[in-house]
Scaffold this active site. Sequence first.
Site, PDB file in Angstrom:
ATOM      1  N   ASP A 147       0.871  -1.163   0.000  1.00 11.42           N
ATOM      2  CA  ASP A 147       0.000   0.000   0.000  1.00 11.42           C
ATOM      3  C   ASP A 147       0.915   1.222   0.000  1.00 11.42           C
ATOM      4  O   ASP A 147       2.135   1.097   0.166  1.00 11.42           O
ATOM      5  CB  ASP A 147      -0.894  -0.031   1.242  1.00 11.42           C
ATOM      6  N   ASP A 149      -0.077   4.938   1.466  1.00 11.39           N
ATOM      7  CA  ASP A 149      -0.218   5.781   2.662  1.00 11.39           C
ATOM      8  C   ASP A 149      -0.014   4.970   3.929  1.00 11.39           C
ATOM      9  O   ASP A 149      -0.635   3.925   4.132  1.00 11.39           O
ATOM     10  CB  ASP A 149      -1.599   6.436   2.683  1.00 11.39           C
TER      11      ASP A 149
END
Length: 594
Positions: A147, A149
């Site tokens: 991912d 963030d």
Amino acid sequence: MPYENVCRVGCALLHKGSSTLPLLSPGTVQAFCRCLMSGGKEYQKEKRCKSEASAGSPSVAQSRSPAHKYQVTGKKRDEESLTVPGRSYSSTAPKVDPKVYLWARYNEMKRLVHDLIPPGVCNLLNSSTIYANNEVSLAEVDIYGFDYDYTLALYSNALNAMIYDKARDFLIEHFKYPQGIRKYDYIPNFAVRGLHYDIQKGLLMKIDAFHYIQLGTVYRGLKPVPDEEVLQLYHGTHHVPLHQDSGFYGKGPKVKQFMDVFSIPEMTLLAVANDFFLSNDIEYDPVHLYKDVTDAIAMVHIKGYMYKWIMQDLEKFILRGEETYAVLHRLVSNGKKLFLITNSPFSFVDKGMKYMVGKEWRDFFDVVIVQADKPHFFNDGIKPFRRLDHNGDLQWDKINRLDKGQIYKQGNLFDFLRLTGWRGSKVLYFGDHLYSDLADLMLRHGWRTGAIVPELELETKVVNTEQYAQSLTWLQALTGLLERMQVHRDSESKKVLHDWLKEREELRIMTKNLFNPQFGSIFRTCHNPTYFSRRLCRFSDLYMASLSCLLNYDLSYTFYPRRTPLQHEAPLWMDQLCTGCMKTPFLEEMAHIR
């Protein structure tokens, strides 16, 4: 068993000692454990025997004979049974005052804890450790996914304050809430991740793995709710039924769980808005307030404010970017394939990755997917992939393969698996959101998963303090005393036990407040794992404070979960009782990054 944590501290000293701390002998640790099981008598007996042996006492030789040993055991049983009320014995032994007896046991145990837990005992935990819920061999992992963030990019706390301020403005200007809410500034250390919010009652709280509310952690607005009122609100119990609790993705019909780091400003704004109405005696509907605050927070993200702030001042908001580069470089240098699946837009990701990794960051990745719309990406097979050109504009061509160097938008995991062939345990995906990032991959697709939990750094610092080590060890020892001594039911003994219970509760509150004054640790209630901790164990094979923890391990390393004793088991295995105390092997090599 109730004493396993205290035994574990002693065993950690025995097996994970350092040159700066005194190393206990195996006999001392074993005596400590036996003392906990016997209420302190075994330890004192052993001390007397050793004292006699050093003085050349003949009683030592006598004690070695089976007959004498049997007689001592029988005598010990008679003496103990004299303290149990309701029985009579024809013995000439003097009667023991129950109150004196209990406080003697108390003081004996307290001295023992003080003697065996020296200063700095737990200053061995390493915040760069990777913890295993499941056995994982990195030698079998060929593909690493990420991912963006709070995984590839970690953000400073300044971002939370800006999200809160802008959402508060939206609440006032767009949803027409009273101007008085503007006087509430962001409270940095009010909320913690993993809390539950009762939408209809307007209560923020911490729930354990068994769906019980931890009393003392229920807040209406910015004020704690008394325990008695909590029991009244939940029909005489502090249990939240499963059908009301958060569902698979943390969104139940009546209760919402806040699972990601971005939710901390939202919880704070909910508390502040509730507090304003309550303090000013203004009638309001908590359900409307919840929806409006949620929408105000969403507007910050949808309108791109967060992306704009970060892109304008990358140095202020992005932390430890050089470590992200080190992780990616090391993986690619060892022949691993990398991919990125994020909900963030390409322009935002591109600028952040250029800052952390360099202009050619896309060369590290075999597949890059933006605006993926997780968790729907993992369980919805409808949306096809679309390609973006070098300007970020959508293309109309059909996607028959996922090429390196290209940027793709949306799509779904089923097409991803079909086009790449990357399946099963050879894939390890990292994310911070247990539901949106990891749950489906773990339960439906058999990928390995790694959870990024930044809070581990702060919590490790607390656990490493002498105050916490001493308090927690005494808390466990005192609990053991209460369990064994509760057989004394005369009035004087009950008063003593009541005093012990009061001290135990004070210790619980004190250890909770070391983590967070309102809600405590994100991993534990008083003694049980939290609901967050339960989900963390369920949906992640590994968890760590940041991706940089990977730098401390060889890429053929195997992570073994610690075998913690069940309640009916004895802690006989001592080689893995303190995983976090292990010295990670490659830490010195990355000193230039730290």
